[in-house]
Scaffold this motif. Structure first.
Motif, PDB file in Angstrom:
ATOM      1  N   CYS A  92     -11.972 -21.557 -14.728  1.00  6.84           N
ATOM      2  CA  CYS A  92     -13.448 -21.436 -15.331  1.00  6.84           C
ATOM      3  C   CYS A  92     -13.111 -20.554 -16.579  1.00  6.84           C
ATOM      4  O   CYS A  92     -13.586 -20.714 -17.684  1.00  6.84           O
ATOM      5  CB  CYS A  92     -14.062 -20.528 -14.706  1.00  6.84           C
ATOM      6  SG  CYS A  92     -15.109 -21.528 -13.191  1.00  6.84           S
ATOM      7  N   ALA A  93     -12.148 -19.437 -16.542  1.00  3.94           N
ATOM      8  CA  ALA A  93     -11.828 -18.559 -17.828  1.00  3.94           C
ATOM      9  C   ALA A  93     -11.340 -19.514 -18.965  1.00  3.94           C
ATOM     10  O   ALA A  93     -11.749 -19.233 -19.892  1.00  3.94           O
ATOM     11  CB  ALA A  93     -11.125 -17.524 -17.339  1.00  3.94           C
ATOM     12  N   ALA A 143     -15.904 -17.392 -18.530  1.00  4.33           N
ATOM     13  CA  ALA A 143     -15.247 -16.067 -17.666  1.00  4.33           C
ATOM     14  C   ALA A 143     -16.155 -15.785 -16.665  1.00  4.33           C
ATOM     15  O   ALA A 143     -15.772 -15.185 -15.701  1.00  4.33           O
ATOM     16  CB  ALA A 143     -14.623 -15.275 -18.608  1.00  4.33           C
ATOM     17  N   SER A 144     -17.245 -15.376 -17.162  1.00  2.00           N
ATOM     18  CA  SER A 144     -18.532 -14.673 -16.000  1.00  2.00           C
ATOM     19  C   SER A 144     -18.475 -15.773 -14.867  1.00  2.00           C
ATOM     20  O   SER A 144     -18.615 -15.169 -13.890  1.00  2.00           O
ATOM     21  CB  SER A 144     -19.760 -14.492 -16.727  1.00  2.00           C
ATOM     22  OG  SER A 144     -20.152 -15.733 -17.315  1.00  2.00           O
ATOM     23  N   LEU A 201     -17.224 -16.638  -9.158  1.00  5.04           N
ATOM     24  CA  LEU A 201     -16.337 -17.217  -8.135  1.00  5.04           C
ATOM     25  C   LEU A 201     -15.225 -16.582  -7.289  1.00  5.04           C
ATOM     26  O   LEU A 201     -15.055 -16.456  -6.152  1.00  5.04           O
ATOM     27  CB  LEU A 201     -15.730 -18.424  -8.611  1.00  5.04           C
ATOM     28  CG  LEU A 201     -14.754 -19.520  -7.970  1.00  5.04           C
ATOM     29  CD1 LEU A 201     -15.834 -20.112  -6.786  1.00  5.04           C
ATOM     30  CD2 LEU A 201     -14.451 -20.548  -8.502  1.00  5.04           C
ATOM     31  N   GLN A 202     -14.492 -15.602  -8.071  1.00  5.65           N
ATOM     32  CA  GLN A 202     -13.845 -14.623  -7.566  1.00  5.65           C
ATOM     33  C   GLN A 202     -14.252 -13.724  -6.390  1.00  5.65           C
ATOM     34  O   GLN A 202     -13.912 -13.460  -5.340  1.00  5.65           O
ATOM     35  CB  GLN A 202     -12.579 -13.950  -8.486  1.00  5.65           C
ATOM     36  CG  GLN A 202     -11.839 -14.801  -9.262  1.00  5.65           C
ATOM     37  CD  GLN A 202     -11.158 -14.369 -10.465  1.00  5.65           C
ATOM     38  OE1 GLN A 202     -11.815 -13.284 -10.928  1.00  5.65           O
ATOM     39  NE2 GLN A 202     -10.164 -14.683 -10.870  1.00  5.65           N
ATOM     40  N   GLY A 216     -16.322 -17.622 -13.686  1.00  2.43           N
ATOM     41  CA  GLY A 216     -14.914 -17.386 -12.953  1.00  2.43           C
ATOM     42  C   GLY A 216     -14.872 -16.043 -11.945  1.00  2.43           C
ATOM     43  O   GLY A 216     -14.625 -15.983 -11.182  1.00  2.43           O
ATOM     44  N   LYS A 217     -15.275 -15.183 -12.703  1.00  2.00           N
ATOM     45  CA  LYS A 217     -15.424 -13.700 -11.916  1.00  2.00           C
ATOM     46  C   LYS A 217     -16.275 -13.870 -10.610  1.00  2.00           C
ATOM     47  O   LYS A 217     -16.160 -13.383  -9.864  1.00  2.00           O
ATOM     48  CB  LYS A 217     -16.049 -12.586 -12.798  1.00  2.00           C
ATOM     49  CG  LYS A 217     -14.807 -12.271 -14.094  1.00  2.00           C
ATOM     50  CD  LYS A 217     -13.629 -11.508 -13.370  1.00  2.00           C
ATOM     51  CE  LYS A 217     -12.634 -11.234 -14.376  1.00  2.00           C
ATOM     52  NZ  LYS A 217     -11.413 -10.555 -13.844  1.00  2.00           N
ATOM     53  N   GLY A 274     -11.295 -19.578 -10.627  1.00  7.75           N
ATOM     54  CA  GLY A 274     -11.709 -18.604 -11.491  1.00  7.75           C
ATOM     55  C   GLY A 274     -10.964 -18.833 -12.843  1.00  7.75           C
ATOM     56  O   GLY A 274     -11.715 -18.601 -13.989  1.00  7.75           O
ATOM     57  N   GLN A 275      -9.593 -18.971 -12.717  1.00  8.62           N
ATOM     58  CA  GLN A 275      -8.875 -18.845 -13.995  1.00  8.62           C
ATOM     59  C   GLN A 275      -9.191 -20.359 -14.673  1.00  8.62           C
ATOM     60  O   GLN A 275      -9.106 -20.200 -15.859  1.00  8.62           O
ATOM     61  CB  GLN A 275      -7.448 -18.912 -13.597  1.00  8.62           C
ATOM     62  CG  GLN A 275      -6.959 -17.533 -13.124  1.00  8.62           C
ATOM     63  CD  GLN A 275      -7.062 -16.327 -14.143  1.00  8.62           C
ATOM     64  OE1 GLN A 275      -6.637 -16.619 -15.383  1.00  8.62           O
ATOM     65  NE2 GLN A 275      -7.383 -15.246 -13.835  1.00  8.62           N
ATOM     66  N   ALA A 327      -9.922 -19.380  -4.866  1.00  3.58           N
ATOM     67  CA  ALA A 327     -10.984 -18.537  -5.718  1.00  3.58           C
ATOM     68  C   ALA A 327     -10.164 -18.202  -7.087  1.00  3.58           C
ATOM     69  O   ALA A 327     -10.820 -18.238  -8.194  1.00  3.58           O
ATOM     70  CB  ALA A 327     -11.559 -17.503  -4.913  1.00  3.58           C
ATOM     71  N   GLU A 328      -9.234 -17.859  -6.800  1.00 14.21           N
ATOM     72  CA  GLU A 328      -8.190 -17.133  -8.064  1.00 14.21           C
ATOM     73  C   GLU A 328      -8.148 -18.439  -9.079  1.00 14.21           C
ATOM     74  O   GLU A 328      -8.096 -18.334 -10.287  1.00 14.21           O
ATOM     75  CB  GLU A 328      -7.066 -16.477  -7.677  1.00 14.21           C
ATOM     76  CG  GLU A 328      -6.082 -15.988  -8.733  1.00 14.21           C
ATOM     77  CD  GLU A 328      -6.697 -14.734  -9.486  1.00 14.21           C
ATOM     78  OE1 GLU A 328      -6.386 -14.743 -10.620  1.00 14.21           O
ATOM     79  OE2 GLU A 328      -7.522 -14.017  -8.911  1.00 14.21           O
TER      80      GLU A 328
END
Length: 131
Positions: free
Chosen positions: A89-90, A95-96, A101-102, A98-99, A86-87, A82-83
């Motif tokens: 995606c960012a 970024a939203s 997903l985290q 990615g967040k 998410g990165q 997930a991290e």
């Protein structure tokens, strides 16, 4: 250790290529980043196999009743995936997502940990009941 150096070289080369591609083709840059992250993930798994084998040996030697180690490894895998996703995606400008997903990864880890917490609670009750 040779795989480590190959992975490092691939990542550094991907960074340079991604910087060049970002100006003209952001989609191709994001695809390159994702592919190199998958390569690094494959190298990571090869390094962690002996560690996981050792942990399973220790679990067997300790005669652990429940599959705590399996849950722990799943939680670590979910968190790392997930991290990283998410990165990515960012980096792609989302970024939203990615967040989100985290947060999904965190919820999955919490859900996965419920049986572990229940087992720990039962163990505490058993210990306190014996006093």
């Amino acid at each position: 250790m040779e795989d480590f150096w190959k992975g490092t070289a691939a990542v550094l080369l991907a960074v340079i290529l991604a910087l060049v591609l970002d100006r003209q083709q952001k989609d191709l840059s994001a695809l390159l980043t994702t592919a190199v992250c998958a390569l690094v993930g494959a190298i990571l798994v090869s390094y962690l196999e002996p560690v996981v084998d050792l942990l399973y040996e220790l679990e067997a030697a300790g005669d652990v009743r429940d599959n705590f180690l399996g849950s722990l490894l799943k939680a670590a895998g979910i968190g790392l995936t997930a991290e990283l996703a998410g990165q990515i995606c960012a980096d792609a400008g989302k970024a939203s997502l990615g967040k989100a997903l985290q947060m999904l990864g965190s919820a999955a880890i919490l859900s996965l940990s419920v049986p572990v917490f229940r087992s720990m609670f039962a163990m505490i009750q058993q210990i306190l009941g014996g006093l």
